[in-house]
Design a protein around this motif. Structure first.
Motif, mmCIF file in Angstrom:
data_model
loop_
_atom_site.group_PDB
_atom_site.id
_atom_site.type_symbol
_atom_site.label_atom_id
_atom_site.label_comp_id
_atom_site.label_asym_id
_atom_site.label_seq_id
_atom_site.Cartn_x
_atom_site.Cartn_y
_atom_site.Cartn_z
ATOM 1 N N ASP A 153 0.831 -1.201 0.000
ATOM 2 C CA ASP A 153 0.000 0.000 0.000
ATOM 3 C C ASP A 153 0.864 1.250 0.000
ATOM 4 O OD1 ASP A 153 -2.314 -1.494 0.022
ATOM 5 O OD2 ASP A 153 -2.599 -1.350 2.193
ATOM 6 N N LYS A 154 1.933 1.225 0.788
ATOM 7 C CA LYS A 154 2.826 2.383 0.845
ATOM 8 C C LYS A 154 3.507 2.607 -0.497
ATOM 9 C CE LYS A 154 3.742 2.356 5.766
ATOM 10 N NZ LYS A 154 4.764 2.341 6.806
ATOM 11 N N ALA A 155 3.929 1.523 -1.136
ATOM 12 C CA ALA A 155 4.562 1.645 -2.447
ATOM 13 C C ALA A 155 3.573 2.188 -3.471
ATOM 14 C CB ALA A 155 5.102 0.289 -2.892
ATOM 15 N N GLU A 156 2.341 1.710 -3.407
ATOM 16 C CA GLU A 156 1.307 2.188 -4.330
ATOM 17 C C GLU A 156 1.041 3.681 -4.110
ATOM 18 O OE1 GLU A 156 -3.394 1.382 -4.874
ATOM 19 O OE2 GLU A 156 -2.124 -0.393 -4.668
ATOM 20 N N ASN A 157 0.990 4.099 -2.858
ATOM 21 C CA ASN A 157 0.756 5.511 -2.548
ATOM 22 C C ASN A 157 1.907 6.375 -3.029
ATOM 23 O OD1 ASN A 157 -1.564 4.651 -1.280
ATOM 24 N ND2 ASN A 157 -0.679 4.684 0.747
#
Length: 57
Positions: free
Chosen positions: A5-9
């Motif tokens: 999720d952090k990478a996607e954000n």
């Protein structure tokens, strides 16, 4: 799951920054605004992930 999720954000923030800069360079205000919105959306999602992490610790 949180790392993806952090990478996607982060990816969304980068994509927004690129759109914003391209829009600014070519004089396309709509593209620039879309880029700003994507950056903000990615930043808000990232802040939400940070809050979740704070409560997990």
């Amino acid at each position: 799951m949180a790392m993806s999720d952090k990478a996607e954000n982060t990816g969304e923030k980068i994509k927004g920054a690129v759109k914003k800069n391209v829009g600014k360079a070519v004089g396309n205000e709509r593209l620039e605004a879309e880029g700003r919105a994507e950056q903000a959306k990615g930043g808000l999602k990232q802040a939400g992930e940070d809050v979740k992490d704070a409560f997990r610790s």
